[in-house]
Design an enzyme around this catalytic site. Structure first.
Site, PDB file in Angstrom:
ATOM      1  N   PHE A 291       0.774  -1.177  -0.216  1.00 58.28           N
ATOM      2  CA  PHE A 291      -0.122   0.100   0.148  1.00 58.28           C
ATOM      3  C   PHE A 291       0.912   1.237   0.200  1.00 58.28           C
ATOM      4  O   PHE A 291       1.660   1.335   0.676  1.00 58.28           O
ATOM      5  CB  PHE A 291      -1.083  -0.045   1.344  1.00 58.28           C
ATOM      6  CG  PHE A 291      -1.662   1.294   1.161  1.00 58.28           C
ATOM      7  CD1 PHE A 291      -2.902   1.255   0.478  1.00 58.28           C
ATOM      8  CD2 PHE A 291      -1.427   2.384   2.029  1.00 58.28           C
ATOM      9  CE1 PHE A 291      -3.640   2.464   0.503  1.00 58.28           C
ATOM     10  CE2 PHE A 291      -2.039   3.429   2.094  1.00 58.28           C
ATOM     11  CZ  PHE A 291      -3.271   3.656   1.318  1.00 58.28           C
TER      12      PHE A 291
ATOM     13  N   LEU B 126       3.096  -1.022   4.196  1.00 63.48           N
ATOM     14  CA  LEU B 126       2.652   0.384   4.271  1.00 63.48           C
ATOM     15  C   LEU B 126       3.592   1.512   3.958  1.00 63.48           C
ATOM     16  O   LEU B 126       4.778   1.406   4.765  1.00 63.48           O
ATOM     17  CB  LEU B 126       1.918   0.763   5.502  1.00 63.48           C
ATOM     18  CG  LEU B 126       0.642  -0.130   6.018  1.00 63.48           C
ATOM     19  CD1 LEU B 126       0.018   0.386   7.471  1.00 63.48           C
ATOM     20  CD2 LEU B 126      -0.443  -0.030   4.811  1.00 63.48           C
ATOM     21  N   GLU B 127       3.452   2.167   2.975  1.00 67.61           N
ATOM     22  CA  GLU B 127       4.267   3.473   2.681  1.00 67.61           C
ATOM     23  C   GLU B 127       3.279   4.598   2.662  1.00 67.61           C
ATOM     24  O   GLU B 127       2.545   4.701   1.927  1.00 67.61           O
ATOM     25  CB  GLU B 127       5.129   3.298   1.404  1.00 67.61           C
ATOM     26  CG  GLU B 127       6.263   4.015   1.228  1.00 67.61           C
ATOM     27  CD  GLU B 127       5.822   5.469   0.602  1.00 67.61           C
ATOM     28  OE1 GLU B 127       5.753   6.541   1.442  1.00 67.61           O
ATOM     29  OE2 GLU B 127       5.630   5.425  -0.426  1.00 67.61           O
ATOM     30  N   LEU B 128       3.341   5.313   3.853  1.00 68.47           N
ATOM     31  CA  LEU B 128       2.500   6.278   4.124  1.00 68.47           C
ATOM     32  C   LEU B 128       2.941   7.457   4.099  1.00 68.47           C
ATOM     33  O   LEU B 128       4.029   7.944   3.258  1.00 68.47           O
ATOM     34  CB  LEU B 128       1.784   6.134   5.644  1.00 68.47           C
ATOM     35  CG  LEU B 128       1.459   4.667   6.031  1.00 68.47           C
ATOM     36  CD1 LEU B 128       0.872   4.560   7.167  1.00 68.47           C
ATOM     37  CD2 LEU B 128       0.352   4.108   4.847  1.00 68.47           C
TER      38      LEU B 128
END
Length: 628
Positions: free
Chosen positions: A309, A332-334
């Site tokens: 994501f 997760l790369e937010l």
């Protein structure tokens, strides 16, 4: 040694074995005999291409909307739901819901795409699952052929790729080539050159107890994986997970952002054409573009074995929760609030251009762009002076607006933003900071473009005298705003830099190596570089990702590839059929003597792990004297 090199060596051996003084008939015989060998040698060297080196060229129709000067129907209030106001924008294909694709720099309608339903998403997973069965057993040569063909396409059609990206995101062609094509080419190159080494079975050391065993780790495909990616880099964010997934033997479902559905569909058509040209199933790569109500058909399907994501923290948390429900691992790369610490020893004049690109590339919509410039008090004034003249000279517009060489199209520095959804909040944050003592030296508000009033433009902004307590110093804004803070000591700089919830990337500039190293050692981030910005992503051997609220897990590098595999631990007999593991009689069920069994195990532990010679000798003695 290649076949060609071997033939060279054989010819040299033949010639060396002949006498120096040769009769005429030997010369003739030698010439006649060597002609076929020489021709075969030329064929191998210049005509024959080994299977592992072959590529496939494929046709990829470039959409007319990507042409410079193209004009479509202007939407008065463009959004992905604009068709609700104008039924004529709907396609002939009926669907429960639609996504309206438009150019954010001009507001021109590109295409209206039916939104995928839950049933259509499940059907895509099924097709990918079938295709992966064969692909999962494919050789690395087959996988390299696909990637090499994609690399040739990226180089050959770089301008078309950049124009599609520019049309659907509003960014300039230079920003598209620099941030989209260049990084994708490097990911392809690195994976082609190094992927097999990172995925081939890896021997692992053993121990004295298992001296008769051999151990290794095998990296096997997971099956069908998914990538839910953001809109800011429409090309690279789509291709990057596809490259990694295909090379690891997986099939992939790409869930593209609704904001760049038009571009994403064109890119995936190219990838599927490449697979077909290489003799592989195009069903290995599926694209899903849907509204939020259908996404759970993807994230909640147990056939999906991994989700990557890239996007906002709020949506990422929902994806992670759904993955936890069904047992699917999620990367997760937010968000980020990347700091750039400028030391007093930094060469301000030299790095001005770097800092400008760090702030304004892709209109600031860059996950590893710099959102906070921490400038030492001794060079603060000179930094602001240089930046003021630069920022005020930036030109905003649509780089694809004109087909000819008009002056308007020659220099566009900053393009449009993908959406204007957060413009009110952004203007509010800047106004709030000014009310608390910051100074807005340029920009600070949206622009109504004289040529494209429906475009999403925000003025390049220089905001100085910001303090760490202001919301704009801690909240991700993802916009063309250069936010500047002052500091006096290295400890203060580190404290400010680490003073947000985020920890994605960071950078430090200065000639004093010791001071730079202090920042590198103490910064809380997943990535950091000195005297540059974002270059940790151009080196695709490095893992990419963050810490804290910026997410977890890594893509790129060996960590990214191996994260898409099942790391299978394998232990086999070293001397198969000759030396086998047996259970000592004292430990065999039913145990005859608890005391003897305990002494035997204690002796084994002491013999292998005891301290010094005495400890090991005692262990050996207990092992030998244990009785039932």
């Amino acid at each position: 040694m290649t076949v060609g090199q071997w033939l060279d060596a054989q010819i040299e051996l033949v010639l060396a074995s002949l006498p120096q003084e040769r009769p005429k008939h030997i010369h003739i015989t030698l010439a006649v005999g060597l002609i076929p060998l020489a021709l075969f040698h030329l064929y191998l060297r210049f005509i024959y291409v080994p299977e592992s080196q072959r590529t496939a060229r494929f046709e990829w129709p470039i959409p007319p909307e990507a042409a410079p000067g193209w004009r479509g129907k202007t939407l008065s209030s463009p959004s992905i739901h604009s068709h609700n106001d104008d039924p004529s924008l709907l396609p002939s294909t009926k669907a429960p819901s639609y996504i309206t694709c438009y150019a954010p720099a001009s507001g021109h309608h590109l295409e209206t795409i039916p939104s995928h339903t839950a049933d259509e998403i499940r059907a895509s997973i099924s097709r990918a699952e079938v295709a992966q069965k064969d692909w999962g057993k494919s050789s690395f040569d087959r996988r390299r052929k696909v990637l090499k063909s994609l690399l040739e396409w990226c180089v050959r059609d770089m301008e078309a790729i950049a124009r599609i990206s520019s049309r659907d995101t509003g960014k300039t062609l230079v920003d598209a080539a620099f941030g989209e094509v260049l990084t994708t080419c490097e990911k392809l190159r690195w994976t082609i050159a190094n992927g097999e080494d990172q995925l081939k079975p890896e021997s692992r050391p053993t121990n004295l107890i298992l001296a008769h065993k051999v151990s290794e780790v095998r990296y096997e495909p997971l099956g069908v994986v998914a990538a839910i990616v953001s809109w800011n880099y429409s090309f690279h964010n789509a291709l990057s997970p596809i490259i990694a997934s295909l090379f690891t033997g997986n099939a992939i479902i790409l869930k593209a952002s609704e904001n760049v559905a038009w571009a994403s569909h064109h890119y995936i058509r190219a990838v599927r054409s490449c697979l077909e040209a290489c003799g592989e199933s195009p069903e290995l790569v599926q694209i899903v573009t849907c509204l939020p109500d259908a996404v759970e058909a993807l994230t909640g399907d147990t056939r999906i074995k991994h989700i990557t994501f890239i996007g906002s923290e709020q949506v990422g948390q929902k994806v992670a929760l759904k993955g936890a429900e069904v047992g699917t691992p999620v990367l997760l790369e937010l968000g980020g609030k990347d700091p750039c610490i400028i030391l007093p020893s930094a060469d301000v004049k030299f790095f001005t251009a770097t800092w400008m690109r760090a702030a304004f590339q892709a209109a600031g919509q860059n996950c590893i762009g710099v959102e906070r410039f921490l400038v030492h008090s001794s060079i603060y004034s000179s930094f602001i002076t240089d930046m003021t003249s630069r920022v005020s000279d930036l030109r905003v517009g649509d780089v694809l607006a004109h087909a000819g060489p008009e002056d308007k199209s020659k220099r566009i520095d900053v393009g449009a933003m993908v959406t204007d959804r957060l413009f009110d909040e952004l203007e509010g944050l800047i106004a709030e900071a000014v009310s608390q003592g910051a100074r807005c030296l340029f920009g600070g508000k949206r622009i109504v473009h004289e040529e494209f009033p429906s475009g999403h433009y925000f003025a390049p902004t220089l905001l100085v005298d910001v303090t760490p307590s202001m919301r704009i110093a801690t909240q991700e804004i993802f916009a063309p705003v250069m936010t500047v803070l002052k500091y006096d000591t290295l400890e203060e700089a580190v404290s400010i830099a680490n003073g947000t919830r985020y920890g994605l990337g960071a950078s430090v500039f200065g000639k004093n190596k010791q001071h730079c190293q202090y920042i590198v050692d103490n910064i809380q981030s997943g990535m950091v570089c000195t005297n540059d910005f974002g270059v940790f992503y151009l080196n695709q051997s490095l893992p990419f990702g963050g810490c804290k609220a910026s997410g977890y897990g890594r893509f790129a590098g060996r960590e990214g590839l191996r994260g898409l595999t099942n790391a299978k631990a394998v232990t086999v007999d070293r001397f198969h059929g000759w030396v086998q593991t047996g259970i000592p009689p004292l430990l065999a069920y039913p145990i005859k003597s608890g005391e003897g069994a305990w002494k035997f195990v204690g002796g084994l532990v002491g013999m292998v792990y005891g301290k010094g010679v005495a400890g090991k000798a005692k262990g050996l003695w207990d092992l030998a004297t244990a009785k039932a």
